[in-house]
Design a protein around this motif. Structure first.
Motif, mmCIF file in Angstrom:
data_model
loop_
_atom_site.group_PDB
_atom_site.id
_atom_site.type_symbol
_atom_site.label_atom_id
_atom_site.label_comp_id
_atom_site.label_asym_id
_atom_site.label_seq_id
_atom_site.Cartn_x
_atom_site.Cartn_y
_atom_site.Cartn_z
ATOM 1 N N GLY A 49 29.264 25.790 46.789
ATOM 2 C CA GLY A 49 30.299 25.217 45.944
ATOM 3 C C GLY A 49 31.655 25.310 46.616
ATOM 4 O O GLY A 49 31.789 25.821 47.727
ATOM 5 N N GLU A 50 32.678 24.800 45.938
ATOM 6 C CA GLU A 50 34.037 24.768 46.489
ATOM 7 C C GLU A 50 34.988 25.605 45.659
ATOM 8 O O GLU A 50 34.931 25.597 44.430
ATOM 9 N N TYR A 51 35.874 26.308 46.344
ATOM 10 C CA TYR A 51 36.953 27.079 45.737
ATOM 11 C C TYR A 51 38.243 26.409 46.196
ATOM 12 O O TYR A 51 38.550 26.394 47.381
ATOM 13 N N LEU A 52 38.985 25.831 45.258
ATOM 14 C CA LEU A 52 40.217 25.127 45.604
ATOM 15 C C LEU A 52 41.421 25.829 44.983
ATOM 16 O O LEU A 52 41.355 26.309 43.842
ATOM 17 N N PHE A 53 42.508 25.868 45.737
ATOM 18 C CA PHE A 53 43.765 26.422 45.250
ATOM 19 C C PHE A 53 44.860 25.427 45.597
ATOM 20 O O PHE A 53 45.014 25.044 46.758
ATOM 21 N N ASP A 54 45.594 24.984 44.581
ATOM 22 C CA ASP A 54 46.576 23.903 44.770
ATOM 23 C C ASP A 54 45.911 22.685 45.401
ATOM 24 O O ASP A 54 46.469 22.039 46.296
ATOM 25 N N GLU A 77 40.692 25.786 41.023
ATOM 26 C CA GLU A 77 39.569 24.946 40.618
ATOM 27 C C GLU A 77 38.308 25.369 41.366
ATOM 28 O O GLU A 77 38.330 25.584 42.576
ATOM 29 N N LEU A 78 37.232 25.506 40.623
ATOM 30 C CA LEU A 78 35.921 25.798 41.197
ATOM 31 C C LEU A 78 35.008 24.609 40.941
ATOM 32 O O LEU A 78 34.976 24.086 39.817
ATOM 33 N N ARG A 79 34.281 24.203 41.958
ATOM 34 C CA ARG A 79 33.380 23.050 41.819
ATOM 35 C C ARG A 79 31.978 23.409 42.289
ATOM 36 O O ARG A 79 31.784 23.834 43.432
ATOM 37 N N VAL A 112 39.814 26.547 49.949
ATOM 38 C CA VAL A 112 40.124 27.834 50.564
ATOM 39 C C VAL A 112 38.841 28.671 50.621
ATOM 40 O O VAL A 112 37.857 28.368 49.956
ATOM 41 N N HIS A 113 38.887 29.719 51.435
ATOM 42 C CA HIS A 113 37.753 30.640 51.540
ATOM 43 C C HIS A 113 38.229 32.022 51.101
ATOM 44 O O HIS A 113 39.152 32.584 51.686
ATOM 45 N N VAL A 114 37.599 32.538 50.067
ATOM 46 C CA VAL A 114 37.967 33.845 49.524
ATOM 47 C C VAL A 114 36.800 34.792 49.744
ATOM 48 O O VAL A 114 35.746 34.664 49.122
ATOM 49 N N HIS A 115 36.996 35.734 50.654
ATOM 50 C CA HIS A 115 35.922 36.658 51.023
ATOM 51 C C HIS A 115 36.155 38.073 50.515
ATOM 52 O O HIS A 115 35.279 38.926 50.644
#
Length: 258
Positions: free
Chosen positions: A61-66, A8-10, A70-73
């Protein structure tokens, strides 16, 4: 009740210099579903996918996993989560066979020696789990494969690594009718196996054939993300071209919020 999205991306914003490409984009991908990401050229699809894959860092914004932030670089961070992206150029090496391509950069070793037997077994098992019957041998050179078979190998390569989200960029582009049908069947099978599949496509027939939800981008904004069964072809085209269809979509045709 709706399942929790795997990804999910917010409120995602992304700019390149003075040009803002993504504006507060919300996006969700659910387990066991195919989500079609559609939009005109320049709508921001490629940028959004590269943010998902860790190639472009998000500005805000937010990057959500489950359901966890999370932070994806980097692509390595995305892969560690279980996110794999199959780009349109497939990134396959013609001079290598199927096994070598599927394990390229992630080779299995027994000490300092490549473990060819294990890699061959894993490659064959993955293709079998996807009910792929068009490939005669996992030791075939990729140069000998048809376009549909190449796409199948690229998808199997993504699935091999216990992925949970697979993003497919125009997987049926330049394929004939029969090969397109094979690839779409494989896309559907991925979702039926519990994966979350994101399908980027300009082909509305493909989109309606396999997707459970459609997410339409317009000028860098998410116009709507709706169940496919609740939309018509005409509505999707209107969302893509104008950002709005009836009561559905952005506040006005320019994508501005009111």
């Amino acid at each position: 009740m709706t399942a929790t999205p795997i990804l999910e991306l917010r409120g995602i914003d992304k700019s390149f210099g003075a040009v803002q490409v993504l504006h507060e984009v919300n996006f969700a991908a659910y387990p066991g579903e195919v989500t079609a990401l559609v939009g005109d050229n320049g709508a921001g699809k490629s940028t959004l996918v590269k943010c998902i894959g860790g190639i472009h860092p998000i500005d805000s914004g937010e990057y959500l996993f489950d359901a966890e932030p999370v932070h994806v670089h980097s692509p390595r961070d995305a892969a560690a989560l279980g996110v794999e992206i199959v780009y349109q150029d497939l990134a396959l090496c013609d001079n290598l066979d199927i096994v070598q391509n599927m394990f390229l950069g992630r080779e299995k070793r027994r000490g300092i020696v490549l473990d060819g037997g294990t890699m061959e077994e894993m490659a064959a098992s993955t293709l079998k789990s996807l009910s792929v019957r068009t490939v005669k041998s996992v030791r075939q050179k990729v140069s000998s494969l048809s376009g549909g078979q190449r796409q199948t190998v690229a998808i199997a390569k993504a699935v091999l690594w216990n992925s949970r989200v697979v993003v497919l960029d125009e997987p049926t582009a330049a394929l004939g009718v029969a090969q397109t049908a094979q690839v779409l069947e494989l896309v559907r099978r991925l979702a039926d196996n519990g994966l979350s599949v994101v399908l980027i496509s300009h082909n509305m027939n493909d989109v309606f054939a396999v997707s459970d939800r459609i997410a339409a981008l317009h000028l860098g904004r998410m116009a709507a993300q709706v169940k496919t069964s609740d939309l018509t072809h005409a509505q999707v085209v209107e969302l893509i071209t104008a950002g709005r269809s009836g009561d559905l979509g952005l506040a006005d045709s320019n994508g501005a919020t009111s």
